[in-house]
Design a protein around this motif. Sequence first.
Motif, short mmCIF file in Angstrom:
data_model
loop_
_atom_site.label_atom_id
_atom_site.label_comp_id
_atom_site.label_asym_id
_atom_site.label_seq_id
_atom_site.Cartn_x
_atom_site.Cartn_y
_atom_site.Cartn_z
N THR A 100 26.52 39.09 28.50
CA THR A 100 27.14 37.95 29.20
C THR A 100 26.48 36.63 28.84
OG1 THR A 100 25.70 38.18 31.13
CG2 THR A 100 27.80 39.36 31.17
N TRP A 149 28.70 34.55 26.45
CA TRP A 149 30.06 34.08 26.72
C TRP A 149 30.27 33.58 28.14
CZ3 TRP A 149 32.92 36.60 30.55
CH2 TRP A 149 32.40 37.84 30.97
N LEU A 200 34.86 32.26 36.43
CA LEU A 200 34.33 33.17 37.45
C LEU A 200 32.96 32.70 37.93
CD1 LEU A 200 36.59 34.98 36.40
CD2 LEU A 200 34.97 36.87 36.30
N LEU A 252 31.98 37.88 38.91
CA LEU A 252 31.69 38.70 37.74
C LEU A 252 31.03 40.01 38.15
CD1 LEU A 252 31.64 39.02 34.66
CD2 LEU A 252 29.42 37.87 34.64
N GLU A 254 33.62 42.36 39.16
CA GLU A 254 34.34 42.85 37.98
C GLU A 254 33.55 43.98 37.29
OE1 GLU A 254 38.06 41.75 36.10
OE2 GLU A 254 36.98 40.45 37.48
N VAL A 255 32.26 43.77 37.19
CA VAL A 255 31.41 44.77 36.54
C VAL A 255 31.37 46.06 37.36
CG1 VAL A 255 29.05 45.32 35.86
CG2 VAL A 255 30.02 43.09 35.31
N ALA A 266 33.54 47.12 39.40
CA ALA A 266 34.84 47.78 39.37
C ALA A 266 34.93 48.74 38.19
CB ALA A 266 35.96 46.74 39.29
N LEU A 267 34.29 48.38 37.08
CA LEU A 267 34.30 49.27 35.92
C LEU A 267 33.48 50.52 36.18
CD1 LEU A 267 34.01 47.07 32.69
CD2 LEU A 267 36.02 47.80 33.96
N ILE A 298 40.94 49.44 43.24
CA ILE A 298 40.64 48.02 43.15
C ILE A 298 41.90 47.27 43.50
CG2 ILE A 298 38.86 48.30 41.40
CD1 ILE A 298 40.90 47.37 39.34
N LEU A 335 46.14 43.51 40.63
CA LEU A 335 46.05 42.24 39.93
C LEU A 335 47.44 41.63 39.82
CD1 LEU A 335 43.68 43.34 37.06
CD2 LEU A 335 43.09 42.02 39.07
N ALA A 374 47.40 36.94 36.40
CA ALA A 374 45.97 37.13 36.21
C ALA A 374 45.67 37.98 34.98
CB ALA A 374 45.36 37.78 37.46
N LEU A 375 46.71 38.55 34.40
CA LEU A 375 46.48 39.41 33.24
C LEU A 375 46.33 38.61 31.95
CD1 LEU A 375 48.99 42.28 34.02
CD2 LEU A 375 46.50 42.34 34.15
N THR A 376 46.57 37.34 32.03
CA THR A 376 46.44 36.52 30.81
C THR A 376 44.98 36.35 30.50
OG1 THR A 376 48.33 35.32 31.66
CG2 THR A 376 47.27 34.45 29.68
#
Lengths: 210, 210
Positions: B173, B176, B183, B188, B191-192, B194-195, B201, B204, B208-210
């Motif tokens: 991270t 970038w 975020l 963030l 988001e992490v 969630a993986l 979750i 979405l 938000a998928l863009t």
Amino acid sequence: MGKTHFFSELPDEQISAARARILEAALALFHEKGFARTTVRDIAAQAGILSGSLFHHFATKQEILFEVMRLTTKALGRRAVAAVRGIAAPEDQLKALVLCELDAIHGEGIHASRVLVDEWRDLEPEYREHILTEREVYEEVWRQVLQGCAVRGLLKGRPPIVRQLLHGALAWTRTWFLPGEPLSLVELTDEVCALALRGEIENLSVKALT
Amino acid sequence: MGKTHFFSELPDEQISAARARILEAALALFHEKGFARTTVRDIAAQAGILSGSLFHHFATKQEILFEVMRLTTKALGRRAVAAVRGIAAPEDQLKALVLCELDAIHGEGIHASRVLVDEWRDLEPEYREHILTEREVYEEVWRQVLQGCAVRGLLKGRPPIVRQLLHGALAWTRTWFLPGEPLSLVELTDEVCALALRGEIENLSVKALT
DNA sequence: ACGCTACCCAAGCAAGCGCTTGGTTGTCAA
DNA sequence: TTGACAACCAAGCGCTTGCTTGGGTAGCGT
């Protein structure tokens, strides 16, 4: 010091034999010691010539690093395009892409992530832009595949974020992962995709939790 | 060049004012340019002395790098222990740990991941073992938290593998991620997590998928 | 046979590097 | 007041670095 011939993956490049020998020597040494700790005398010795003779083929040491990175990036893009070609399901495309990136890191010859990541800071700014442009081929494949997963609701997060998180996770494998101990590249690929993709994964046995 | 006082997090270390100034200067420069491209003259100038005077406080340039890494690692361990203290649910502990690691990367003063990761190769082998030992405090916290998640079936993979994949994703991270664009650190973190974690979750939205 | 070019060697230059040396200063306890 | 010591400066040593220079040689087209 097994000879690597990954430059032959790029038929639209005209590279003389001597130049190729130097680039292969440089790639191996940058991978092993990094750019800063590698001297032009090291590179020349590995290529079988004296240090002064290097500068008949390259103007500066920086130019060698640039050319190594440029060709590596180009080869990476080709591999990615080839990896997903003919695969329909986006989740299978993702699996192929992850395996492609892992192979570029842990396979023979290319050492993509190590050189492209570790030596990025040593590449002078005026060269970076060109590499970034070349890299777009590779990143575009990733964008399309992740977008494909996302629109079907398979992805556990926003595509750009997932891409960056995955890229970091994959690049970092160079520091801890050895193919076959105990996971193979394919098994690691499954493990990575399990994180990124929503959905069921097989139940883990209790002893596997150690 | 905001002064950083993160050394004060380590009350059981006796560091003179001059030594602290040198270490802070070195940390900032290593973070900015890397160890190899930083000269002892750079460090001395940033600390407000001449280059020769450095060696009144440190025997070699390597020793400066070692000390920076050692103190950084120690501070990191303390932060991790403090981050999970008093939190019961393992998934909340994980969230706290991820945020802790992200803060050590993107927050002020410590620059943990950058120095510890990028400059690891420049640390001479005889020093590495000591750092690895010190790092065990930090890794042990991670092991316990991930194990806690795993035995309740929350984790989407085997703990050691997930730890490595997460560590890579988090370390990357630094290349970038900028807090707040778009975020925040906390977002963030979600988001992490969630993986890494199994389970629902929030849906979405399409945009938000863009 | 000739010159041209590509390739390489032998030698070394100028700059920058980490680190050493000898000596000066300020501080503080005795 | 004095001696001891830590902190620092001024100067530079010895080495390595990327790169240059001048010259030699093998291969090739003409």
